[in-house]
Design a protein around this motif. Structure first.
Motif, PDB file in Angstrom:
ATOM      1  N   VAL A  79       0.969  -1.133  -0.071  1.00 12.96           N
ATOM      2  CA  VAL A  79      -0.054  -0.082   0.077  1.00 12.96           C
ATOM      3  C   VAL A  79       0.890   1.212  -0.030  1.00 12.96           C
ATOM      4  O   VAL A  79       1.884   1.232   0.641  1.00 12.96           O
ATOM      5  CB  VAL A  79      -0.975   0.020   1.053  1.00 12.96           C
ATOM      6  N   PHE A  80       0.592   2.305  -0.899  1.00 12.05           N
ATOM      7  CA  PHE A  80       1.303   3.390  -0.756  1.00 12.05           C
ATOM      8  C   PHE A  80       0.548   4.582  -0.317  1.00 12.05           C
ATOM      9  O   PHE A  80      -0.630   4.707  -0.500  1.00 12.05           O
ATOM     10  CB  PHE A  80       1.687   3.613  -2.489  1.00 12.05           C
ATOM     11  N   LEU A  81       1.256   5.421   0.232  1.00 12.83           N
ATOM     12  CA  LEU A  81       0.775   6.944   0.631  1.00 12.83           C
ATOM     13  C   LEU A  81       1.500   8.054   0.008  1.00 12.83           C
ATOM     14  O   LEU A  81       2.759   8.267  -0.064  1.00 12.83           O
ATOM     15  CB  LEU A  81       0.962   6.982   2.148  1.00 12.83           C
ATOM     16  N   GLN A  82       0.761   8.407  -1.326  1.00 12.30           N
ATOM     17  CA  GLN A  82       1.343   9.532  -2.117  1.00 12.30           C
ATOM     18  C   GLN A  82       1.096  10.745  -1.430  1.00 12.30           C
ATOM     19  O   GLN A  82      -0.153  11.189  -1.329  1.00 12.30           O
ATOM     20  CB  GLN A  82       0.890   9.430  -3.468  1.00 12.30           C
ATOM     21  N   MET A  83       2.222  11.458  -1.181  1.00 12.19           N
ATOM     22  CA  MET A  83       2.085  12.896  -0.543  1.00 12.19           C
ATOM     23  C   MET A  83       2.439  13.668  -1.217  1.00 12.19           C
ATOM     24  O   MET A  83       3.877  13.903  -1.678  1.00 12.19           O
ATOM     25  CB  MET A  83       2.485  12.705   1.036  1.00 12.19           C
ATOM     26  N   LYS A  84       1.660  14.937  -1.493  1.00 10.17           N
ATOM     27  CA  LYS A  84       2.055  16.146  -2.205  1.00 10.17           C
ATOM     28  C   LYS A  84       1.778  17.303  -1.639  1.00 10.17           C
ATOM     29  O   LYS A  84       1.004  17.633  -0.365  1.00 10.17           O
ATOM     30  CB  LYS A  84       1.148  16.194  -3.705  1.00 10.17           C
ATOM     31  N   SER A  85       2.510  18.202  -2.293  1.00 10.06           N
ATOM     32  CA  SER A  85       2.345  19.620  -1.665  1.00 10.06           C
ATOM     33  C   SER A  85       2.780  19.652  -0.100  1.00 10.06           C
ATOM     34  O   SER A  85       1.898  20.000   0.883  1.00 10.06           O
ATOM     35  CB  SER A  85       1.022  20.507  -1.757  1.00 10.06           C
ATOM     36  N   LEU A  86       3.838  19.003   0.392  1.00 14.42           N
ATOM     37  CA  LEU A  86       4.211  18.601   1.851  1.00 14.42           C
ATOM     38  C   LEU A  86       4.322  20.240   2.432  1.00 14.42           C
ATOM     39  O   LEU A  86       5.113  20.877   1.971  1.00 14.42           O
ATOM     40  CB  LEU A  86       5.270  17.894   1.991  1.00 14.42           C
ATOM     41  N   GLN A  87       4.059  20.140   3.772  1.00 12.45           N
ATOM     42  CA  GLN A  87       4.161  21.355   4.669  1.00 12.45           C
ATOM     43  C   GLN A  87       5.153  20.772   5.848  1.00 12.45           C
ATOM     44  O   GLN A  87       4.823  19.804   6.311  1.00 12.45           O
ATOM     45  CB  GLN A  87       2.858  21.970   5.030  1.00 12.45           C
ATOM     46  N   PRO A  88       5.682  21.808   6.473  1.00 15.75           N
ATOM     47  CA  PRO A  88       6.283  21.355   7.803  1.00 15.75           C
ATOM     48  C   PRO A  88       5.346  20.884   8.760  1.00 15.75           C
ATOM     49  O   PRO A  88       5.890  19.915   9.559  1.00 15.75           O
ATOM     50  CB  PRO A  88       6.744  22.753   8.268  1.00 15.75           C
ATOM     51  N   GLU A  89       4.036  21.115   8.816  1.00 15.36           N
ATOM     52  CA  GLU A  89       3.230  20.424   9.701  1.00 15.36           C
ATOM     53  C   GLU A  89       2.926  19.051   9.464  1.00 15.36           C
ATOM     54  O   GLU A  89       2.292  18.161  10.362  1.00 15.36           O
ATOM     55  CB  GLU A  89       1.872  21.241  10.084  1.00 15.36           C
ATOM     56  N   ASP A  90       3.382  18.407   8.346  1.00 13.72           N
ATOM     57  CA  ASP A  90       3.225  17.364   7.992  1.00 13.72           C
ATOM     58  C   ASP A  90       4.581  16.290   8.514  1.00 13.72           C
ATOM     59  O   ASP A  90       4.301  15.168   8.505  1.00 13.72           O
ATOM     60  CB  ASP A  90       3.161  16.716   6.347  1.00 13.72           C
ATOM     61  N   THR A  91       5.130  17.059   9.122  1.00 14.08           N
ATOM     62  CA  THR A  91       6.482  16.320   9.696  1.00 14.08           C
ATOM     63  C   THR A  91       5.985  15.407  10.961  1.00 14.08           C
ATOM     64  O   THR A  91       5.357  15.683  11.689  1.00 14.08           O
ATOM     65  CB  THR A  91       7.550  17.166  10.348  1.00 14.08           C
ATOM     66  N   ALA A  92       6.241  14.147  10.939  1.00 11.63           N
ATOM     67  CA  ALA A  92       5.796  13.257  11.941  1.00 11.63           C
ATOM     68  C   ALA A  92       6.554  11.881  11.328  1.00 11.63           C
ATOM     69  O   ALA A  92       7.021  11.621  10.412  1.00 11.63           O
ATOM     70  CB  ALA A  92       4.398  12.949  11.653  1.00 11.63           C
ATOM     71  N   VAL A  93       6.268  10.798  12.426  1.00  7.92           N
ATOM     72  CA  VAL A  93       6.663   9.512  12.064  1.00  7.92           C
ATOM     73  C   VAL A  93       5.257   8.848  11.246  1.00  7.92           C
ATOM     74  O   VAL A  93       4.317   8.950  12.054  1.00  7.92           O
ATOM     75  CB  VAL A  93       6.940   8.677  13.356  1.00  7.92           C
ATOM     76  N   TYR A  94       5.282   8.235  10.268  1.00  3.19           N
ATOM     77  CA  TYR A  94       4.080   7.754   9.549  1.00  3.19           C
ATOM     78  C   TYR A  94       4.110   6.201   9.798  1.00  3.19           C
ATOM     79  O   TYR A  94       4.951   5.608   9.655  1.00  3.19           O
ATOM     80  CB  TYR A  94       4.259   8.042   8.195  1.00  3.19           C
ATOM     81  N   TYR A  95       2.700   5.624   9.973  1.00  4.36           N
ATOM     82  CA  TYR A  95       2.810   4.031  10.419  1.00  4.36           C
ATOM     83  C   TYR A  95       1.569   3.966   9.461  1.00  4.36           C
ATOM     84  O   TYR A  95       0.519   4.825   9.232  1.00  4.36           O
ATOM     85  CB  TYR A  95       2.230   4.250  11.834  1.00  4.36           C
ATOM     86  N   CYS A  96       1.672   2.651   8.864  1.00  4.96           N
ATOM     87  CA  CYS A  96       0.503   1.933   8.321  1.00  4.96           C
ATOM     88  C   CYS A  96      -0.154   0.801   9.250  1.00  4.96           C
ATOM     89  O   CYS A  96       0.788   0.372  10.029  1.00  4.96           O
ATOM     90  CB  CYS A  96       0.840   1.313   7.154  1.00  4.96           C
ATOM     91  N   ALA A  97      -1.433   0.785   9.090  1.00  5.73           N
ATOM     92  CA  ALA A  97      -2.061  -0.511   9.966  1.00  5.73           C
ATOM     93  C   ALA A  97      -3.101  -1.217   9.378  1.00  5.73           C
ATOM     94  O   ALA A  97      -3.647  -0.626   8.310  1.00  5.73           O
ATOM     95  CB  ALA A  97      -2.594   0.235  11.248  1.00  5.73           C
ATOM     96  N   ALA A  98      -3.465  -2.183   9.807  1.00  6.62           N
ATOM     97  CA  ALA A  98      -4.331  -3.085   9.089  1.00  6.62           C
ATOM     98  C   ALA A  98      -5.307  -3.716  10.067  1.00  6.62           C
ATOM     99  O   ALA A  98      -4.861  -4.035  11.104  1.00  6.62           O
ATOM    100  CB  ALA A  98      -3.716  -3.995   8.231  1.00  6.62           C
ATOM    101  N   ASP A  99      -6.365  -4.128   9.553  1.00  7.14           N
ATOM    102  CA  ASP A  99      -7.503  -4.687  10.427  1.00  7.14           C
ATOM    103  C   ASP A  99      -8.560  -5.546   9.484  1.00  7.14           C
ATOM    104  O   ASP A  99      -8.733  -5.022   8.476  1.00  7.14           O
ATOM    105  CB  ASP A  99      -7.913  -3.797  11.318  1.00  7.14           C
ATOM    106  N   SER A 100      -8.916  -6.530   9.862  1.00  6.33           N
ATOM    107  CA  SER A 100      -9.931  -7.226   9.243  1.00  6.33           C
ATOM    108  C   SER A 100     -11.345  -6.522   9.117  1.00  6.33           C
ATOM    109  O   SER A 100     -12.059  -6.999   8.302  1.00  6.33           O
ATOM    110  CB  SER A 100     -10.208  -8.579   9.747  1.00  6.33           C
ATOM    111  N   ARG A 101     -11.526  -5.679  10.117  1.00  3.88           N
ATOM    112  CA  ARG A 101     -12.636  -4.917  10.144  1.00  3.88           C
ATOM    113  C   ARG A 101     -12.866  -3.759   9.263  1.00  3.88           C
ATOM    114  O   ARG A 101     -11.956  -3.015   9.194  1.00  3.88           O
ATOM    115  CB  ARG A 101     -13.172  -4.706  11.726  1.00  3.88           C
TER     116      ARG A 101
END
Length: 120
Positions: A79-101
């Motif tokens: 799975v991809f997260l395409q991020m455009k027009s990034l701003q300083p407030e987008d600074t973070a650790v990014y996590y992906c997660a999955a669930d069967s529900r």
């Protein structure tokens, strides 16, 4: 053994784009709801996007702060997260997660995270 591994983080300038990947093993990702979250220093983890694929097209949801800038996509079991027009407030650790529900606000499986830093 179910495993999610994020990659693609880095340091970019404001206005740049970045594409994060979340590779899954031990599960068929198309059968799960997948969420992206982020956590900035000193802040609580926040929802970024979620997607659930189905034969009829699927469902997506984005946080207001990223609508129109971030897009979730999938290629086989990544799975991809395409991020455009990034701003300083987008600074973070990014996590992906999955669930069967679906829908769900809690996720069973989590990746280790990837750092995204946006400089002004």
């Amino acid at each position: 053994q179910v495993q999610l591994v994020e990659s693609g983080g880095g340091t970019v300038q404001a206005g740049d784009s970045l594409k994060l990947s979340c590779a899954a093993s031990g599960m068929v990702l198309s059968m799960f709801a997948v969420g992206w979250f982020r956590q900035a220093p000193g802040k609580a983890r926040e929802f970024v996007a979620a997607v659930k694929w189905s034969s009829g097209g699927g469902f997506t949801d984005y946080a207001d702060s990223v609508k129109g800038r971030f897009t979730v996509d999938r290629d086989k079991n990544i799975v991809f997260l395409q991020m455009k027009s990034l701003q300083p407030e987008d600074t973070a650790v990014y996590y992906c997660a999955a669930d069967s529900r679906w829908p769900t606000t809690t996720y069973q499986f989590w990746g280790q995270g990837t750092q995204v830093t946006v400089s002004s």
